[in-house]
Every structure is written in C-alpha cells, then in structure tokens.
Write an enzyme that holds these catalytic residues in place. Structure first.
Site, short mmCIF file in Angstrom:
data_model
loop_
_atom_site.label_atom_id
_atom_site.label_comp_id
_atom_site.label_asym_id
_atom_site.label_seq_id
_atom_site.Cartn_x
_atom_site.Cartn_y
_atom_site.Cartn_z
N HIS A 19 3.52 10.96 -2.57
CA HIS A 19 4.78 11.38 -2.05
C HIS A 19 5.03 12.80 -1.68
CE1 HIS A 19 6.30 7.61 -2.61
NE2 HIS A 19 6.79 7.56 -3.79
N HIS A 27 13.64 7.08 0.22
CA HIS A 27 13.26 6.30 -1.04
C HIS A 27 14.37 6.04 -1.53
CE1 HIS A 27 11.13 5.78 -4.87
NE2 HIS A 27 9.76 6.04 -4.30
N GLU A 34 10.48 0.60 0.83
CA GLU A 34 10.08 1.87 1.79
C GLU A 34 9.45 1.52 3.04
OE1 GLU A 34 8.26 4.36 -1.46
OE2 GLU A 34 9.19 2.78 -2.82
C1 GLA Z 1 7.09 5.03 -5.48
C2 GLA Z 1 5.85 4.58 -6.02
C3 GLA Z 1 6.04 4.12 -7.47
C4 GLA Z 1 6.59 5.37 -8.04
C5 GLA Z 1 8.18 5.61 -7.39
C6 GLA Z 1 8.67 7.02 -7.91
O1 GLA Z 1 7.67 3.86 -4.76
O2 GLA Z 1 5.12 3.55 -5.42
O3 GLA Z 1 4.73 3.81 -8.17
O4 GLA Z 1 5.85 6.47 -8.14
O5 GLA Z 1 7.77 5.84 -6.09
O6 GLA Z 1 8.94 6.81 -9.22
#
Ligand code: GLA
Length: 376
Positions: free
Chosen positions: A132, A206, A341
């Site tokens: 991210h 997100h 997402e």
């Molecule tokens: C994303 C990732 C997950 C986790 C979340 C945040 O969706 O794919 O594995 O890291 O973000 O907790």
C-alpha cells in the site's frame, strides 16, 4: 456564487443568498475542522450530500471516507463504513480505513521492481514485501482540497504532488482524486495522474463496508463478475496463475454469503486467513463495468461496485482483532468490515503477463470506480 461554505452563519448566508431553492439544497458542500496532523497542519472534513438521503464525509488527510450514510429498506439512514470520529485516532495508526491508497495499492514482492532496466527499491513494510505505497503512503498525506458543485453533483477534488523518489518510486507523480456524490446514489471516484519519469501506479480506495452498520459481515451476500482469481503464496503475493473460481470457495459468480465457505479447509483461504485475494474481472478493465454487488439481508442495503480496473481485491477484515474502537464506540472485531479494492493485480510490476501498471511521461493514468447504493 460561493460553492463551498464553512459551517458558520455568515458563510451560510453568503451561500444561500445567490441560490434558487433547489440549488440551496444541493449546492452546499460543508466543511469543518477535523484536527491537526503531528506537524501542526490543519485538515478538514467535507460533507457531500444528495437529495436521496446519502451523505458522505471525507477528510483531506489521506482522502479518507470517514462516514457514509445510506438509507436502508425502510428509509432509515445508517453509517455503513468503519472509521473514527477524530483525526487523532487515524494518526495513531489504522489498517487503511477509508483511505486513498498509493502509489501502488496492495503488494510488490520483496519491495523491488525493475523498469527499463533500472531496479527500484521500496520500503518492505509487510514482512519482506511492500504494501500500500510504503511507510508514508497516500493514506497519510495531506491533500490539497477543492470542493465544488455542478450539474453532476457535489465534488471534493483532492490533489497531491508526490516528489520524485518518494517511498522509492521513480518520477514526480501529480495525482488528482475527485469524489463525486450524485442524485443517483452513486459515489464516484475518479483518479488521474501524470509523471515526469517512467513509473508504476495503482490507486484505490480502502473503505471497509458493513452494510448492516455493525456485527460481522459474514451474512452479506456477494456477487463478483469474476471467473478467475490470482492465488497467492504465504506472503500474499500472486503466484502468477489465473485460477478458475469454479468449484472453489472463490466462486461468487452467483450471489453467495461471504461466510458460507470462509472456514472451509482450502489452502488459499488458509493463506489469506479468509478472503484476501484479487479477482480477475470479466470486463478486463478499460471500460466502466459492474464488478460486484453486495446485499445485506437484514437492512436490505445493496452496494454495487463499477470500475474501469481489471481487478478487485476482496478483503474480509481478517486482520481486524478487536483492538480498535471506532465511531459509536464500536469495537472492530475480526471480519466486521469488508473491502472491495478496485485495482491492477498485486505485484504487477514483477509480473509481465499481468495488465501493466506502468505510466510514462506524456501519458495519463485514469481510473474510475463507482460505489452505488440502494435497498430492496
Ligand atoms: C489489504 C491487504 C490485506 C491487509 C489490508 C490492511 O487489503 O490485502 O492483506 O494488509 O489491506 O490491513
């Protein structure tokens, strides 16, 4: 005509004076102080509303959707996203609640990729992998806000200039994200970006949804327009395979409760501790197309997701562990929110067979996602 009003009597008066009656109801994006970041930068909370009872509050810190009220089947408004009341709680750290994620949403293996023969090194902030956007991703930036209203609806435009080399990524990236709420109960997110050097980009939002407002999300009924998904290794990096969902717990081609198969003895579910996987959208990306529909039987609320992206990450809040207390004093226990997402596939910078996330000078990155709300 002043389109954005502070929530002070004076500003409201200025706004009201130039408006016809129907405009009055539509043309006020409200703005209120939300707090200050660690270095003292003030940030605000903008509220966009429509004439169908939908209201969304977004802060220019991380572009975070802080609250989102939509009517249930009886017309009762409820907040359907996870988050906090106060900026302070976001500053303490959280798992990307409601935030804009970038430069690269999801994972890049070992925090490395090679572009045009040059290797770039990124932060390894998720085990040995990059997640991210790194340590100070777009979810932690103060964006430059501009709120306005036009025939399409109420908008909050957020801009951020990410300097060359930020978090290890090449090129200065000029990013714009526009949130639009219209009277068709759509919250639309338009992402655009340009660069001055070849780079990679993958932007998403997100938000953790819970269409019932509280409780776990296992009874939410999900349909995904995806016949394949990208299985992962132990670090949640795609193996490169595009695996058919048919006959697996990943088949959401017909509406199925999220919890129906989540505890099945399945290698991929074990690796993800539930669903934490990218689905390959049937549309292939490029054109705006329906990706998902979620129905919550108790409230009757429906969320439809449309996107121009080729993939969508279904994350079922497997890492929520009850340690965070959010709005209304609610404790965010495991699987009390889900994320959809929209994205390019994880680790695409290292997977030449996946749709390319490369952006070059002179090109424009464009991505659109719509969250559409209804009840039945
Ligand atoms: C994303 C990732 C997950 C986790 C979340 C945040 O969706 O794919 O594995 O890291 O973000 O907790």
């Amino acid at each position: 005509m002043k389109l954005v009003c502070q929530t002070t009597a004076l500003a409201l008066a200025i706004c009201l004076s130039g408006c016809s009656k129907s405009q009055k109801e539509k043309m006020i994006v409200t703005k209120q102080a939300f707090g200050k970041t660690a270095d003292g930068t003030p940030v605000d909370l903008y509220t966009l509303s429509n004439n169908k009872g939908v209201r969304v509050a977004i802060t220019n810190y991380g572009g975070i959707i802080v609250s989102l009220f939509t009517p249930d089947r009886n017309g009762r408004a409820g907040d359907i996203v996870l988050g906090f009341d106060r900026l302070e709680d976001y500053l303490k750290g959280h798992p990307y609640f409601g935030a804009i994620v970038g430069r690269y949403a999801n994972r890049i293996a070992k925090g490395r990729f090679t572009l045009d023969g040059v290797e770039y090194k990124l932060a390894q902030n998720n085990g040995e992998n990059h997640l991210h956007g790194g340590l100070q991703g777009f979810d932690k930036k103060v964006w430059k806000p501009r709120a306005y209203t036009d025939a399409e609806g109420e908008h909050l435009e957020l801009s951020y200039l990410s300097p060359d080399g930020e978090e290890g990524y090449p090129g200065a990236l000029d990013v714009k994200v526009v949130y639009t709420l219209n009277d068709n109960n759509q919250l639309r997110i338009d992402y655009t970006a340009t660069t001055d050097k070849p780079t990679v980009v993958n932007l998403t939002n997100h938000t953790y949804f819970n269409l019932a407002g509280e409780g776990d999300i296992l009874g939410h009924v999900l349909r995904l327009n995806a016949d394949r998904f990208t299985p992962v290794d132990a670090g949640l990096i795609p193996t490169g395979e595009l695996r058919p969902v048919q006959g697996t717990p990943f088949d959401f081609t017909v509406p199925t409760p999220i919890g129906a198969r989540i505890e099945q003895d399945d290698e991929q579910l074990r690796l993800g501790r539930g669903y934490d996987h990218n689905f390959v959208l049937r549309s292939g990306g490029g054109e705006l197309a329906e990706a998902a529909e979620v129905y919550e039987p108790n409230s009757g609320r429906v969320l439809r997701v449309l996107t121009t992206e080729p993939g969508i990450q279904l994350y079922t809040g497997n890492f929520l562990d009850g340690s965070l207390r959010g709005k209304y004093g609610r404790v965010y226990a495991r699987r009390t929110g889900f994320c959809l997402e929209t994205q390019h596939f994880p680790d695409s910078p290292n997977k030449p067979a996946f749709p390319s996330p490369v952006l070059r000078p002179g090109q424009s990155y464009r991505s659109t996602t719509i969250f559409e709300f209804s009840a039945r």
